[in-house]
Design a protein around this motif. Sequence first.
Motif, PDB file in Angstrom:
ATOM      1  N   ASP A  43       5.551  -1.063  -2.375  1.00 36.42           N
ATOM      2  CA  ASP A  43       4.313  -0.890  -3.015  1.00 36.42           C
ATOM      3  C   ASP A  43       3.766  -2.204  -2.704  1.00 36.42           C
ATOM      4  N   LEU A  44       4.741  -2.899  -1.575  1.00 36.41           N
ATOM      5  CA  LEU A  44       3.820  -4.439  -0.174  1.00 36.41           C
ATOM      6  C   LEU A  44       3.042  -3.272   0.389  1.00 36.41           C
ATOM      7  N   PHE A  45       4.131  -2.550   1.516  1.00 32.90           N
ATOM      8  CA  PHE A  45       2.955  -1.627   1.856  1.00 32.90           C
ATOM      9  C   PHE A  45       1.559  -0.469   1.821  1.00 32.90           C
ATOM     10  N   GLY A  46       1.463  -0.710  -0.138  1.00 26.76           N
ATOM     11  CA  GLY A  46       0.181   0.047  -0.709  1.00 26.76           C
ATOM     12  C   GLY A  46      -0.959  -1.320  -0.691  1.00 26.76           C
ATOM     13  N   GLN A  47      -0.066  -2.498  -1.247  1.00 28.88           N
ATOM     14  CA  GLN A  47      -1.268  -3.762  -1.237  1.00 28.88           C
ATOM     15  C   GLN A  47      -1.878  -4.412   0.142  1.00 28.88           C
ATOM     16  N   SER A  48      -0.758  -3.951   0.962  1.00 28.85           N
ATOM     17  CA  SER A  48      -1.342  -4.071   2.510  1.00 28.85           C
ATOM     18  C   SER A  48      -2.284  -3.495   2.923  1.00 28.85           C
ATOM     19  N   LEU A  49      -2.231  -1.621   2.932  1.00 28.91           N
ATOM     20  CA  LEU A  49      -3.303  -1.009   2.473  1.00 28.91           C
ATOM     21  C   LEU A  49      -4.210  -1.206   1.740  1.00 28.91           C
ATOM     22  N   ARG A  50      -4.617  -1.833   0.771  1.00 25.67           N
ATOM     23  CA  ARG A  50      -5.685  -1.701  -0.126  1.00 25.67           C
ATOM     24  C   ARG A  50      -6.380  -3.043   0.537  1.00 25.67           C
ATOM     25  N   ILE A  78      -7.623   6.191   5.425  1.00 25.31           N
ATOM     26  CA  ILE A  78      -7.205   6.355   4.273  1.00 25.31           C
ATOM     27  C   ILE A  78      -8.927   6.301   3.211  1.00 25.31           C
ATOM     28  N   THR A  79      -9.591   4.944   3.440  1.00 22.75           N
ATOM     29  CA  THR A  79     -10.421   5.259   2.546  1.00 22.75           C
ATOM     30  C   THR A  79     -11.776   5.856   2.905  1.00 22.75           C
ATOM     31  N   ALA A 135      -2.629   5.009  -5.384  1.00 17.78           N
ATOM     32  CA  ALA A 135      -3.467   5.723  -4.460  1.00 17.78           C
ATOM     33  C   ALA A 135      -2.431   5.002  -2.719  1.00 17.78           C
ATOM     34  N   PHE A 136      -3.029   4.239  -2.060  1.00 17.33           N
ATOM     35  CA  PHE A 136      -3.573   3.716  -0.919  1.00 17.33           C
ATOM     36  C   PHE A 136      -1.357   3.945  -0.669  1.00 17.33           C
ATOM     37  N   ARG A 137      -0.475   3.810  -0.945  1.00 19.26           N
ATOM     38  CA  ARG A 137       0.902   3.202  -0.820  1.00 19.26           C
ATOM     39  C   ARG A 137       1.631   5.065  -0.309  1.00 19.26           C
ATOM     40  N   ASP A 138       0.435   6.449  -1.593  1.00 18.78           N
ATOM     41  CA  ASP A 138       1.322   7.082  -1.673  1.00 18.78           C
ATOM     42  C   ASP A 138       0.471   8.388  -0.346  1.00 18.78           C
ATOM     43  N   THR A 139      -0.912   7.701  -0.180  1.00 22.66           N
ATOM     44  CA  THR A 139      -2.134   8.204   0.409  1.00 22.66           C
ATOM     45  C   THR A 139      -0.952   7.905   1.872  1.00 22.66           C
ATOM     46  N   GLY A 140      -0.932   6.640   2.009  1.00 22.35           N
ATOM     47  CA  GLY A 140      -0.487   5.922   3.648  1.00 22.35           C
ATOM     48  C   GLY A 140       1.284   6.566   4.551  1.00 22.35           C
ATOM     49  N   TYR A 141       1.502   6.378   2.869  1.00 23.73           N
ATOM     50  CA  TYR A 141       3.483   6.712   3.592  1.00 23.73           C
ATOM     51  C   TYR A 141       2.578   8.320   4.132  1.00 23.73           C
ATOM     52  N   GLN A 142       1.973   8.740   3.563  1.00 17.25           N
ATOM     53  CA  GLN A 142       2.175  11.038   3.692  1.00 17.25           C
ATOM     54  C   GLN A 142       1.441  10.177   4.828  1.00 17.25           C
ATOM     55  N   LEU A 143       0.694   9.616   5.491  1.00 10.51           N
ATOM     56  CA  LEU A 143       0.337   9.478   6.890  1.00 10.51           C
ATOM     57  C   LEU A 143       0.562   8.753   8.010  1.00 10.51           C
TER      58      LEU A 143
END
Length: 561
Positions: A183-190, A215-216, A233-241
């Motif tokens: 979740d922190l990863f997703g927050q950081s990317l967003r 991602i954007t 959305a950022f978390r899951d996409t960032g995770y795959q990348l």
Amino acid sequence: MSADSVQNKVAQAILKALALAKSSGELNCELPQRLILDRPKNREHGDYATSVALSLAKVANNQPRVIAEVIVKTLSDNNLLTPNGISKIEIAGPGFINITLESASQAGVVSEILTLGKKYGTSSALDGKRINLEFVSANPTGPLHLGHTRWAAVGDSLGRVLAAAGAEVSREFYVNDRGNQMDLFGQSLRAAALKIAIPENGYHGEYIVDLANEITQANPNFTKLAESDSIAAFRDTGYQLQLAQQRKVLENFGTHFDTWFSERTLYENNFFVHILDKLKSLGHVYEADGATWLRTTDFADDKDRVMIKSDGSFAYFASDSAYYISKRERGFNLCIYMLGADHHGYVGRIKAIAACAGDNPEDDVEILIGQMVKIIEGGQELKLSKRAGTIITLEELVEKVGKDAARYTLTRYPTDTPMVMDVDLLKKNTNENPVYYVQYAHARICAVLRNAKEFKIKFGLNSFSPELLVHERERELIGLIAQYPKIVAAAAQMRQPHRVARYIEEVAGQFHRFYNDCRVLPLGDEKPGPLNSARASLAMATAQVINNGLDLLGVSAPEKM
């Protein structure tokens, strides 16, 4: 006749002599089933030595030297020496037995190596072992750093060594893809995408900005979603990348994984319910303070562990437990965990999980702890990474010294000790640089063999006269390359692939000494003869051993440098 078979024949001859001595009444004790022959450090003490007389002294109630005399006499009286390739046998000190082989018998290892090629050094020592080897297992939230890099090299090499010893090895990367860090990863990317402040305990570094932009560009609507949906959305996409990036970097490093195991799957299709039911049936689960606990203190853990918290969420320990049992239920009879220096606390914890699951924690699970790595460049320690914002990444290390130098250096030290990598040293094409030293020896032999062909010197399996190799340097080199299978087996049994690196460095040095003292190629108008052929065949076998050793380390064996 191969040197390894000669070694086995010598061992069997001594065991037979012991059996004959017992049947005649000269020995009265239980006899060993196997016999270990050692290589004396001093060549004057022969090709092999055994201390069996010393080990039998107490149970036989006799002096070691007396037992040694019985063994040597029985060998001689029963014609067990010459047929087994022994030219001389002597008793030394309190009861050591030193054995010297006939030249042709000792040099037979060259034929064995040339016959087996890449298979030389493999064995059946670990036949029947199905090993799950888990290593690296980085969070999918950033680049692989130096700590991961050490295990990426050592873990891959250990997998190769275990397989060479006959084990069935599955290399596994455990993907920590659930929990607060995601979740922190997703927050950081967003935050990076919206150009607002990244949470202080979030993820920083240029890679976050780069990943957020990627991602954007592909998903411009992500920034317009409601905050919770946008973070997800950022978390899951960032995770795959990021996971794809980790896979690519590891494959480029020569580290292959058979399985990428997602932590999330432990909670799908009622698998965790099955795990909990299993542990309950074994009597180790209890409820207290609204939480579900595993009673690991029954098995020497320092405290019991929460599996399900009072708010109904899963503790990380729940994943640890389910993951271990998953490995065992997939048919692995040995689970090896390779963990970082900050994971000492996991040793007792994982062993307690194994015991709670009804396994033997001393036989079914092993935890290897790897210590820290420092990088020195220009006399200064490098700590900051341009891309990650923290410690140097695997990619940056490879850019600095190359894949071969990185892998070799990371593997040649015992993992339970901290190590320092000197970037400037690893860039040098000198004998100070261990990987260059070994690779140069291989390339030098290949050059010698190319020249031998120009001289029309025949060499190889069908052009080899082992009885011609009687020079001390030849015997030293032959004796050393005969040890390769033993080195590989020991590296596998002790989980220490660095033994292979140190050994091939010794082989490289021994080859250079041999080459300096024993002419492989004719000089001037000399016509090549059988001795040139025999020495070229020995050089060819030596190259094969170095090649095989480098391959176990995941390092190339260049033919030209």
